[in-house]
Write a protein that holds these residues in place. Structure first.
Motif, PDB file in Angstrom:
ATOM      1  N   GLY A 166       0.790  -1.224   0.000  1.00  0.00           N
ATOM      2  CA  GLY A 166       0.000   0.000   0.000  1.00  0.00           C
ATOM      3  C   GLY A 166       0.821   1.273   0.000  1.00  0.00           C
ATOM      4  O   GLY A 166       0.253   2.366  -0.062  1.00  0.00           O
ATOM      5  N   ARG A 167       2.154   1.158   0.045  1.00  0.00           N
ATOM      6  CA  ARG A 167       2.989   2.352   0.175  1.00  0.00           C
ATOM      7  C   ARG A 167       3.883   2.618  -1.030  1.00  0.00           C
ATOM      8  O   ARG A 167       4.189   3.770  -1.327  1.00  0.00           O
ATOM      9  CB  ARG A 167       3.889   2.224   1.411  1.00  0.00           C
ATOM     10  CG  ARG A 167       3.170   2.066   2.714  1.00  0.00           C
ATOM     11  CD  ARG A 167       4.138   2.131   3.890  1.00  0.00           C
ATOM     12  NE  ARG A 167       5.181   1.112   3.800  1.00  0.00           N
ATOM     13  CZ  ARG A 167       5.097  -0.103   4.319  1.00  0.00           C
ATOM     14  NH1 ARG A 167       3.995  -0.447   4.973  1.00  0.00           N
ATOM     15  NH2 ARG A 167       6.084  -0.959   4.218  1.00  0.00           N
ATOM     16  N   CYS A 168       4.336   1.551  -1.697  1.00  0.00           N
ATOM     17  CA  CYS A 168       5.317   1.718  -2.769  1.00  0.00           C
ATOM     18  C   CYS A 168       4.672   2.375  -3.998  1.00  0.00           C
ATOM     19  O   CYS A 168       3.450   2.518  -4.086  1.00  0.00           O
ATOM     20  CB  CYS A 168       5.940   0.371  -3.146  1.00  0.00           C
ATOM     21  SG  CYS A 168       4.841  -0.754  -4.028  1.00  0.00           S
ATOM     22  N   SER A 169       5.506   2.751  -4.961  1.00  0.00           N
ATOM     23  CA  SER A 169       4.995   3.450  -6.143  1.00  0.00           C
ATOM     24  C   SER A 169       4.051   2.585  -6.960  1.00  0.00           C
ATOM     25  O   SER A 169       3.092   3.089  -7.554  1.00  0.00           O
ATOM     26  CB  SER A 169       6.170   3.923  -7.014  1.00  0.00           C
ATOM     27  OG  SER A 169       6.936   2.822  -7.471  1.00  0.00           O
ATOM     28  N   TYR A 170       4.296   1.262  -6.985  1.00  0.00           N
ATOM     29  CA  TYR A 170       3.407   0.382  -7.749  1.00  0.00           C
ATOM     30  C   TYR A 170       2.036   0.306  -7.094  1.00  0.00           C
ATOM     31  O   TYR A 170       1.002   0.389  -7.776  1.00  0.00           O
ATOM     32  CB  TYR A 170       4.028  -1.009  -7.882  1.00  0.00           C
ATOM     33  CG  TYR A 170       5.165  -1.051  -8.876  1.00  0.00           C
ATOM     34  CD1 TYR A 170       4.917  -1.204 -10.234  1.00  0.00           C
ATOM     35  CD2 TYR A 170       6.486  -0.916  -8.464  1.00  0.00           C
ATOM     36  CE1 TYR A 170       5.949  -1.226 -11.161  1.00  0.00           C
ATOM     37  CE2 TYR A 170       7.530  -0.931  -9.372  1.00  0.00           C
ATOM     38  CZ  TYR A 170       7.257  -1.085 -10.727  1.00  0.00           C
ATOM     39  OH  TYR A 170       8.280  -1.092 -11.634  1.00  0.00           O
ATOM     40  N   CYS A 171       2.003   0.123  -5.795  1.00  0.00           N
ATOM     41  CA  CYS A 171       0.713   0.080  -5.093  1.00  0.00           C
ATOM     42  C   CYS A 171      -0.056   1.382  -5.290  1.00  0.00           C
ATOM     43  O   CYS A 171      -1.265   1.375  -5.555  1.00  0.00           O
ATOM     44  CB  CYS A 171       0.933  -0.176  -3.607  1.00  0.00           C
ATOM     45  SG  CYS A 171       1.412  -1.870  -3.193  1.00  0.00           S
ATOM     46  N   ALA A 217      -3.206  -2.690   4.530  1.00  0.00           N
ATOM     47  CA  ALA A 217      -3.321  -2.714   3.072  1.00  0.00           C
ATOM     48  C   ALA A 217      -4.027  -3.966   2.568  1.00  0.00           C
ATOM     49  O   ALA A 217      -4.623  -3.939   1.487  1.00  0.00           O
ATOM     50  CB  ALA A 217      -1.931  -2.627   2.435  1.00  0.00           C
ATOM     51  N   ASN A 218      -3.981  -5.055   3.332  1.00  0.00           N
ATOM     52  CA  ASN A 218      -4.425  -6.348   2.816  1.00  0.00           C
ATOM     53  C   ASN A 218      -5.717  -6.867   3.425  1.00  0.00           C
ATOM     54  O   ASN A 218      -6.025  -8.058   3.311  1.00  0.00           O
ATOM     55  CB  ASN A 218      -3.304  -7.375   2.990  1.00  0.00           C
ATOM     56  CG  ASN A 218      -2.142  -7.085   2.071  1.00  0.00           C
ATOM     57  OD1 ASN A 218      -2.300  -7.019   0.862  1.00  0.00           O
ATOM     58  ND2 ASN A 218      -0.963  -6.880   2.644  1.00  0.00           N
ATOM     59  N   LEU A 219      -6.474  -5.991   4.039  1.00  0.00           N
ATOM     60  CA  LEU A 219      -7.828  -6.315   4.458  1.00  0.00           C
ATOM     61  C   LEU A 219      -8.777  -5.280   3.871  1.00  0.00           C
ATOM     62  O   LEU A 219      -8.439  -4.097   3.787  1.00  0.00           O
ATOM     63  CB  LEU A 219      -7.948  -6.316   5.988  1.00  0.00           C
ATOM     64  CG  LEU A 219      -7.146  -7.370   6.749  1.00  0.00           C
ATOM     65  CD1 LEU A 219      -7.291  -7.163   8.249  1.00  0.00           C
ATOM     66  CD2 LEU A 219      -7.566  -8.775   6.355  1.00  0.00           C
ATOM     67  N   VAL A 220      -9.949  -5.725   3.478  1.00  0.00           N
ATOM     68  CA  VAL A 220     -10.970  -4.824   2.934  1.00  0.00           C
ATOM     69  C   VAL A 220     -12.226  -4.981   3.793  1.00  0.00           C
ATOM     70  O   VAL A 220     -12.740  -6.100   3.949  1.00  0.00           O
ATOM     71  CB  VAL A 220     -11.293  -5.155   1.464  1.00  0.00           C
ATOM     72  CG1 VAL A 220     -12.391  -4.235   0.934  1.00  0.00           C
ATOM     73  CG2 VAL A 220     -10.035  -5.040   0.602  1.00  0.00           C
ATOM     74  N   PRO A 221     -12.745  -3.897   4.385  1.00  0.00           N
ATOM     75  CA  PRO A 221     -13.932  -4.008   5.233  1.00  0.00           C
ATOM     76  C   PRO A 221     -15.170  -4.342   4.418  1.00  0.00           C
ATOM     77  O   PRO A 221     -15.289  -3.975   3.242  1.00  0.00           O
ATOM     78  CB  PRO A 221     -14.038  -2.609   5.856  1.00  0.00           C
ATOM     79  CG  PRO A 221     -13.355  -1.707   4.878  1.00  0.00           C
ATOM     80  CD  PRO A 221     -12.243  -2.514   4.277  1.00  0.00           C
ATOM     81  N   GLN A 277       2.000  -6.059  -8.168  1.00  0.00           N
ATOM     82  CA  GLN A 277       3.429  -5.909  -8.469  1.00  0.00           C
ATOM     83  C   GLN A 277       4.136  -5.101  -7.385  1.00  0.00           C
ATOM     84  O   GLN A 277       5.132  -4.420  -7.643  1.00  0.00           O
ATOM     85  CB  GLN A 277       3.607  -5.249  -9.843  1.00  0.00           C
ATOM     86  CG  GLN A 277       3.115  -6.100 -10.996  1.00  0.00           C
ATOM     87  CD  GLN A 277       3.845  -7.435 -11.085  1.00  0.00           C
ATOM     88  OE1 GLN A 277       5.024  -7.534 -10.804  1.00  0.00           O
ATOM     89  NE2 GLN A 277       3.123  -8.472 -11.493  1.00  0.00           N
ATOM     90  N   CYS A 278       3.629  -5.197  -6.169  1.00  0.00           N
ATOM     91  CA  CYS A 278       4.190  -4.472  -5.034  1.00  0.00           C
ATOM     92  C   CYS A 278       5.683  -4.723  -4.898  1.00  0.00           C
ATOM     93  O   CYS A 278       6.164  -5.847  -5.054  1.00  0.00           O
ATOM     94  CB  CYS A 278       3.470  -4.923  -3.763  1.00  0.00           C
ATOM     95  SG  CYS A 278       4.144  -4.242  -2.244  1.00  0.00           S
ATOM     96  N   ASP A 279       6.422  -3.669  -4.609  1.00  0.00           N
ATOM     97  CA  ASP A 279       7.872  -3.761  -4.444  1.00  0.00           C
ATOM     98  C   ASP A 279       8.283  -4.329  -3.089  1.00  0.00           C
ATOM     99  O   ASP A 279       9.435  -4.737  -2.924  1.00  0.00           O
ATOM    100  CB  ASP A 279       8.510  -2.371  -4.594  1.00  0.00           C
ATOM    101  CG  ASP A 279       9.116  -2.157  -5.981  1.00  0.00           C
ATOM    102  OD1 ASP A 279       9.227  -3.136  -6.744  1.00  0.00           O
ATOM    103  OD2 ASP A 279       9.478  -1.012  -6.289  1.00  0.00           O
ATOM    104  N   ALA A 280       7.376  -4.334  -2.115  1.00  0.00           N
ATOM    105  CA  ALA A 280       7.763  -4.684  -0.757  1.00  0.00           C
ATOM    106  C   ALA A 280       7.179  -5.990  -0.243  1.00  0.00           C
ATOM    107  O   ALA A 280       7.703  -6.555   0.721  1.00  0.00           O
ATOM    108  CB  ALA A 280       7.360  -3.548   0.195  1.00  0.00           C
ATOM    109  N   ALA A 281       6.097  -6.484  -0.837  1.00  0.00           N
ATOM    110  CA  ALA A 281       5.389  -7.624  -0.256  1.00  0.00           C
ATOM    111  C   ALA A 281       6.168  -8.931  -0.362  1.00  0.00           C
ATOM    112  O   ALA A 281       6.139  -9.754   0.557  1.00  0.00           O
ATOM    113  CB  ALA A 281       4.021  -7.787  -0.920  1.00  0.00           C
TER     114      ALA A 281
END
Length: 393
Positions: free
Chosen positions: A91-96, A143-147, A103-107
Motif C-alpha cells: 500500500g505504500r510503494c509506487s506500484y501500489c 493494506a491487505n484487508l478490505v472491510p 506488483q508491489c515492491d515490498a510484499a
C-alpha cells in the motif's frame, strides 16, 4: 488448527498446524468464516505451477473476522468483518499507489523483482501460508484487508477475494467496450465472472469456449453463445459466427492447464509440458497442452483486436505465438490481477445489486470434506464449478 496442506504433487491433506500469531507490528490474525477452492490451487496440486514448499497451507480466497492485530495496525480492530485480497501488497510503494498492487515492491520477501506475492503459493511468491484454514496471518493488514458492509454476504464477498476482480480485470485487459463481440476461453469460475464483467462493460455478444458441458451450460444462463471445443474447432466456429472476421476481444481465462482436443501433436505437447514443469512430476487431471488456449486466442481474434490474459501461466512457460500477434497487429495484455486496487469497486457493485457473483458458487463443503471436494472439483464433475469451504465445519 485445521488446514489444507500441500505435501507434494497430488498429495494434500487436512492437517493440524500451529495457530498463527502476529509476527510483525503490521500483522493481523483473521478467523476465516468462508474460504474457497480455486483452479489456481489445482495448478499447484497438479504440479503445473512448480516450486511449492511442502507444508504450505493452500488457498488464497477468504472472508472472516479480525481476531488479533499487531501494535502497528491502525485501520482494523478485533471484531471487524473483512475480505482478504488474494495477492499481497504494502500500500505504500509506487506500484501500489499507481494501482499495480499485484506488483508491489515490498510484499515479496524474495525481493522487488520476484513478482507477485499471494497466499498459498510457491516459493517464488513468498511463500505465505494460505487461507484454507481456520485462522490466517495477514501481513501488512492495513493494506491487505478490505472491510465489508453488512449488505454483502460471506458467499458474495469470497468471490470478490479473487475470481470476480480477476474476471473483471480480464475484461479490462482485453479492452472490452460497448458494442464489442468477445470470446472467453475457459468457463470455470473466473471465466464465468469474465463473461459477466464483459457484459457489464458493454459487450453486445459473448462467445464462451470450453470442453466441459456443465460449465458451458452454466455460461448459457448468461445468454452467451457456447462453443464446445471437444465437438468442433473453436477457431473455425468463431470465424463462422463472426462472418469470417473473428471477435473484437478475447479473454484467456484458461492458462497453463489447457487440454488439447485430440491426440495429435502429443509428443510436442509433452515436451512443452516438461519445459513448464521443469521435468517435475504432474498429478491428478493436469492439462496436457500448455499453450493451447494462447494459440486459439490469437487465431480467434480479429486483425487489430486485443487479448486479455488472466489464465495462470508460471514463469517457466516460454511459448507464445508472437509471430501471429505481430503480423496481425494484435494487442496482448496480461498480468496477475491487482486485487486490492479493484476490490472496493467490486464490493460496491455487489452492494448496489448491479452484480451478484455469489451465483457462481455451486457447492459448499465443511473443512472435513475439503480433500474430497478438491478431488471432485479436479475431475470437472457437473455442478462443481465453484466450491466454498466453511472452516468451522
Amino acid at each position: 488448527m485445521k488446514a489444507v496442506v500441500w505435501n507434494g504433487p497430488g498429495d494434500i491433506a487436512l492437517s493440524e498446524v500451529p495457530d498463527p500469531t502476529p509476527r510483525d507490528p503490521g500483522d493481523a490474525v483473521v478467523r476465516l468464516t468462508v474460504s474457497a477452492i480455486c483452479g489456481t490451487d489445482l495448478h499447484m496440486i497438479r504440479g503445473t505451477m512448480p516450486g511449492m514448499r511442502p507444508g504450505t497451507v493452500l488457498g488464497h480466497e477468504g472472508v472472516g473476522v479480525v481476531e488479533e492485530v499487531g501494535a502497528g495496525v491502525r485501520a482494523f480492530r478485533p471484531g471487524d468483518r473483512v475480505v482478504i485480497p488474494s495477492t499481497i501488497c504494502c500500500g505504500r510503494c509506487s506500484y501500489c499507489r499507481a494501482g499495480y498492487t499485484s506488483q508491489c515492491d515490498a510484499a515479496n520477501p524474495n525481493g522487488p523483482l520476484a513478482g507477485t506475492s499471494f497466499f498459498g503459493g510457491p516459493e517464488p511468491t513468498g511463500p505465505f501460508d494460505g487461507l484454507q484454514a481456520q485462522y490466517a496471518r495477514i501481513p501488512m493488514a492495513d493494506a491487505n484487508l478490505v472491510p465489508l458492509p453488512a449488505t454483502v454476504s460471506d458467499e458474495q464477498a469470497v468471490i470478490a477475494s479473487d475470481v470476480f476482480p480477476t474476471g473483471y480485470y480480464g475484461a479490462q485487459l482485453a479492452e472490452v467496450s460497448p458494442g464489442d463481440t468477445v470470446a472467453v476461453f475457459g468457463c470455470g469460475p473466473v471465466g464465468q465472472l469474465a463473461i459477466a464483467s464483459a457484459r457489464n462493460l458493454g459487450a453486445t455478444r459473448v462467445i464462451a469456449v470450453d470442453g466441459v458441458a456443465a460449465r458451458l451450460e452454466k455460461a448459457r444462463h448468461q445468454h452467451v453463445e457456447p462453443v464446445d471445443f471437444t465437438a468442433e474447432d473453436p477457431v473455425a466456429a468463431i470465424r463462422e459466427m463472426t462472418g469470417g472476421i473473428g471477435v473484437d476481444r478475447v479473454i484467456d481465462a484458461v492458462g497453463v492447464d489447457a487440454y488439447a482436443p485430440s491426440d495429435s501433436g502429443a509428443e510436442q505437447r509433452t515436451a512443452e509440458l516438461e519445459q513448464v514443469t521443469g521435468g517435475g512430476p504432474t498429478a491428478w487431471n493436469a492439462g496436457d497442452a500448455p499453450s493451447q488456449a494462447a494459440q486459439w486466442s490469437v487465431q480467434a481474434v480479429a486483425k487489430a483486436g486485443s487479448i486479455g490474459v488472466i489464465g495462470v501461466y508460471p514463469q517457466t512457460a516460454a511459448s507464445y505465438p508472437i509471430g501471429e500477434v505481430m503480423n496481425r497487429n494484435l494487442t496482448v495484455k496480461a498480468g496477475n490481477c491487482p486485487h486490492r486496487a479493484l476490490m472496493p469497486r467490486m464490493i460496491d457493485l455487489i452492494a448496489s445489486g448491479a452484480l451478484d457473483p455469489g451465483r457462481a458458487i455451486t457447492q459448499q463443503e465443511g473443512m472435513t470434506g475439503a480433500i474430497e471436494a478438491y478431488e471432485t472439483f479436479d475431475r470437472h464433475e457437473p455442478g462443481w464449478t465453484k466450491v466454498v469451504v466453511d472452516p468451522a465445519a
